[in-house]
Each structure stands twice: as C-alpha cells, then as structure tokens.
Scaffold this motif. Sequence first.
Motif, short mmCIF file in Angstrom:
data_model
loop_
_atom_site.label_atom_id
_atom_site.label_comp_id
_atom_site.label_asym_id
_atom_site.label_seq_id
_atom_site.Cartn_x
_atom_site.Cartn_y
_atom_site.Cartn_z
N ALA A 72 0.83 -1.21 0.00
CA ALA A 72 0.00 0.00 0.00
C ALA A 72 0.86 1.26 0.00
O ALA A 72 0.57 2.23 -0.71
CB ALA A 72 -0.92 -0.01 1.22
N VAL A 73 1.94 1.25 0.79
CA VAL A 73 2.82 2.42 0.83
C VAL A 73 3.48 2.63 -0.53
O VAL A 73 3.53 3.75 -1.06
CB VAL A 73 3.88 2.24 1.95
N VAL A 74 4.00 1.53 -1.10
CA VAL A 74 4.66 1.65 -2.41
C VAL A 74 3.69 2.13 -3.47
O VAL A 74 3.97 3.06 -4.25
CB VAL A 74 5.28 0.30 -2.81
N GLN A 75 2.48 1.54 -3.50
CA GLN A 75 1.51 1.92 -4.53
C GLN A 75 1.00 3.34 -4.32
O GLN A 75 0.80 4.08 -5.28
CB GLN A 75 0.34 0.93 -4.50
N SER A 76 0.78 3.72 -3.06
CA SER A 76 0.28 5.07 -2.80
C SER A 76 1.32 6.11 -3.20
O SER A 76 0.99 7.16 -3.78
CB SER A 76 -0.09 5.23 -1.33
N ARG A 77 2.60 5.85 -2.93
CA ARG A 77 3.64 6.78 -3.35
C ARG A 77 3.73 6.81 -4.87
O ARG A 77 3.93 7.87 -5.47
CB ARG A 77 4.99 6.37 -2.75
N LEU A 135 0.41 12.61 -8.92
CA LEU A 135 -0.74 13.49 -8.73
C LEU A 135 -0.31 14.84 -8.16
O LEU A 135 -0.83 15.88 -8.55
CB LEU A 135 -1.76 12.83 -7.81
N LEU A 136 0.63 14.82 -7.24
CA LEU A 136 1.15 16.09 -6.71
C LEU A 136 1.84 16.88 -7.82
O LEU A 136 1.70 18.12 -7.90
CB LEU A 136 2.13 15.81 -5.57
N ASP A 137 2.56 16.18 -8.69
CA ASP A 137 3.21 16.86 -9.80
C ASP A 137 2.17 17.47 -10.74
O ASP A 137 2.31 18.61 -11.20
CB ASP A 137 4.10 15.87 -10.55
N LEU A 138 1.10 16.70 -11.03
CA LEU A 138 0.04 17.22 -11.89
C LEU A 138 -0.66 18.41 -11.24
O LEU A 138 -1.06 19.36 -11.93
CB LEU A 138 -0.98 16.12 -12.19
N ALA A 139 -0.82 18.36 -9.92
CA ALA A 139 -1.43 19.50 -9.22
C ALA A 139 -0.56 20.75 -9.35
O ALA A 139 -1.07 21.87 -9.56
CB ALA A 139 -1.66 19.16 -7.75
N ARG A 140 0.76 20.58 -9.25
CA ARG A 140 1.66 21.73 -9.43
C ARG A 140 1.57 22.28 -10.86
O ARG A 140 1.59 23.50 -11.08
CB ARG A 140 3.10 21.32 -9.09
N GLY A 191 4.21 6.61 -16.67
CA GLY A 191 4.10 5.17 -16.85
C GLY A 191 2.79 4.60 -16.37
O GLY A 191 2.62 3.38 -16.33
N ILE A 192 1.83 5.45 -15.97
CA ILE A 192 0.49 5.02 -15.56
C ILE A 192 -0.48 5.57 -16.60
O ILE A 192 -0.58 6.79 -16.76
CB ILE A 192 0.14 5.54 -14.15
N PRO A 193 -1.19 4.71 -17.35
CA PRO A 193 -1.98 5.18 -18.49
C PRO A 193 -2.95 6.31 -18.13
O PRO A 193 -3.06 7.30 -18.85
CB PRO A 193 -2.72 3.92 -18.97
N GLU A 194 -3.67 6.18 -17.00
CA GLU A 194 -4.65 7.20 -16.65
C GLU A 194 -3.99 8.54 -16.34
O GLU A 194 -4.44 9.60 -16.80
CB GLU A 194 -5.48 6.74 -15.43
N LEU A 195 -2.90 8.50 -15.58
CA LEU A 195 -2.21 9.75 -15.25
C LEU A 195 -1.53 10.34 -16.49
O LEU A 195 -1.45 11.57 -16.64
CB LEU A 195 -1.17 9.49 -14.15
N ASP A 196 -1.04 9.47 -17.38
CA ASP A 196 -0.43 9.98 -18.61
C ASP A 196 -1.46 10.69 -19.47
O ASP A 196 -1.15 11.70 -20.12
CB ASP A 196 0.22 8.84 -19.39
N ARG A 197 -2.71 10.18 -19.48
CA ARG A 197 -3.76 10.87 -20.24
C ARG A 197 -4.05 12.24 -19.65
O ARG A 197 -4.26 13.21 -20.38
CB ARG A 197 -5.03 10.01 -20.28
N VAL A 198 -4.08 12.32 -18.30
CA VAL A 198 -4.28 13.63 -17.66
C VAL A 198 -3.15 14.58 -18.02
O VAL A 198 -3.37 15.76 -18.32
CB VAL A 198 -4.40 13.45 -16.14
#
Length: 414
Positions: free
Chosen positions: A135-140, A146-151, A169-176
């Motif tokens: 959970a820690v690894v996946q949450s990080r 997400l923090l980078d996208l917020a910035r 490297g995460i398809p959903e975040l890459d689309r955002v």
Amino acid sequence: MVVAAIAVLLLGVPLGLVVTRLINDEAVQQLRAQATLLLSQVEYARIEDRPIDPGELQRQYPNRYVQIFIRNSPTVIVGTEPPPDRQMTEETHSESGVYVRITRDRAQVERNIRGWLTLIVALAGLALAVAVSLAVVQSRRLTLPLLDLARIAERLGSGDARPSRHRYGIPELDRVAEVLDRSATRIAELLSREREFATDASHQLRTPLTGLTMRLEEIVAAATQPAIVREEGEAAIIQAERLTAVIDELLAAARRQRHAQAEAICVDDVLQQQITEWEPAFRRSKRSLHLEGSRGLRALVSKGGLSQVVSTLLENSLEHGDGPVTITTGSSDKSIVIEVADRGQGIPEHIRARVFDRNVSGAGGTGLGLTLARALTASDGGRLELIRPRPAVFALFLRPADETARHRVVSGPA
C-alpha cells in the motif's frame, strides 16, 4: 490495507476455529483408540491368565491416568490423576466385566492449540505487513505523480502556460498529463492572440484617434468661422467612421481566431460522453436520459465548447425540469440541430423573453449558465435558441462539417 485486514479476519478467524476443533477431535479420537486398545490388552491378559503389569502400562501410556476395573479383582490404577477441571476422559467396557477408563490432561491439548493459533496469527501479521508495504509503495507511486500534476495545473492557473511533457508510466495519469499539455498549448496560443490583438488595437486606433483629435482642435479654433467649422466637422465624422471601421475589423479578426479553433467533430461522441457523465445523476433522481434522432452527424464546432453547452442544458433539465430528458439530433440544409427537451413546468412567462440574459433566473440560480452557453455557441458560428417554453425545449444550430463558405465581416461607415 483495510481490504487486507478484512480478508485476514474472514480467513484467519474461521481457520483458527477449524484448527481448534480439529485438534480437540484428534485428541478425543486418540484417547478413544487408546481406551479400546487397553481393553483388548486386559482381555488378552485374562485369557492367558497373566497378571496386569502397571509398569508396562506406564511405559505404553505415558502422561495418562489409567483405571482398570475387573469383576471380582482389585482395581488397577496407573499414572497421576489430572485436576478435575482439566480432565479429558474416555471409557469402555466388555461383556466379561472389564471396565477401562483412561484420562489425560487437557493442558497438553490447549498448548498444542495455542501453538497453532500463534502460527496463524504470525502468518496474518506477515500478510498485513506485506499489504502495508504494498500500500505504501503503490500510494507513493500514485500520489507523487498526482502532486506533480497539481503543481502543473496550479502553474497553468497562474499564467505560466508551458507544457511539462512529464509522463509517469500510468496510463490514466499519462492521459491527464497529455490533456494538461494540450491545455497549456491552447492557453499559450490564446494569450499570444490576446497580446497580438492588444498590440494591433493600440497601433491601429492611434492614427484615427490622433486625426480625430486634430479635427476637433480645428473646430474649436475656427468656432467663429461657420464654413470652416462645417468642413472640420465633416472631417471629424470621417475620422470617427474610420475608427469604427478599424474596431469592426479588429473584432472580426478576434472572431476569426475563435472560429479557427472549430473543427469537424462527430456529434454522437460528444453527446454520448455527456450522457455517460450525467446518467448517474439522473438515475439518482429516478429520471432517465435518452438519445434519439439521426446518427453519424458531423459539425464544425470546438469539442470543449459543445460539451460545455450540452452540459449546461442537461444540468438545467436536472435542476429545474422533470420527467425523462430526450436529446434529439437532426440536420437540415444549413444546420446540424441538437434539441434537449424534458417534461417539466418549463420557462416562467415573465422571463421567457429574457431567458438568455445575464443574471436572469426563474429558480434561484445564478442566471449565467444559459448566457455563457449562448456565447460559446455563437463563438463557434452557431445559435442556441428556446424553441418551446412549456415544456422547455432548447435547440442548438451548428454549422455542418461540409460547409466551405467563408463568412466575411463587412465594415464601413454607418
């Protein structure tokens, strides 16, 4: 982590109960088998007329309290009797008058049960530890992008419209990230056009304003000479007309820049996307959302603008309408038509003529939604109209994708 904890509880608790019961049953079965074996040994000794050797029984049945009752013979007792509250006893007898009772201490069974339960708890703890680590690894892995996208989004909001080009490297975040990059490019183009418009306006308006100022100064200086006043007044009018023409040309250029964003898009894709987004809200309100009419229509419009307009109409139908909402598409020689209709009370009579005016609302809203929707539609070269007030039916008239005629803005003196 919560899912892992629930899984451990759902598996570990029944496993612990099953293990406890199995160990108890195994102890009882073992004690019963020993009682049966002891009875057969005693019977065999009687047949051979041999005395029962307590020492031999002690070696064969260690940690057991054995009692042998034989008719017309003294009782044979082997071992130490456990405390009454910790006894596990099995007994059996034969038809020849032999009665055997064998007892063991329950503490040994309980120690065995505690050992197995400790193993189960240790495995459960290990599983939870692995779940926490994952959970820690996946949450990080998810929160840092997400923090980078917020910035990046905050930077766009502050006016710094530089594409980041970051990918995670995460398809959903890459689309955002791709959408943010496209938005940054579009914002940069809009800012550039705004700066060019301001520069052109300041440059083009300077000369007519200077000329108009000079003519007005001449009028003031020649106030005592009517002929000169008339001549200078006519010249001032010409300068004012030139100024009006320049303003019209600049506004026309701004409109052409906005129209340049329009592209041929499939109307079904935008409508289906909006239905997908709004259907849960209508379902919660126990209302339905339907798409009818012609399929495969293509219109010249900006995709984001059309989405906002349709979203505004659906939101108004949800908030102020009633019954099922129907989106009907069709086409004519000059337009692609999208109608949004519900079965509510419709538009009140006193605001029907002003429903698209700013700050006009009949149900306590802001009065801005329809105003902005009509402005967005007009900026793409279309129209938004109220074609029936009760029940309310709004219609979008868009340019067909095969339209090739250019729209000229003719400016000149009034």
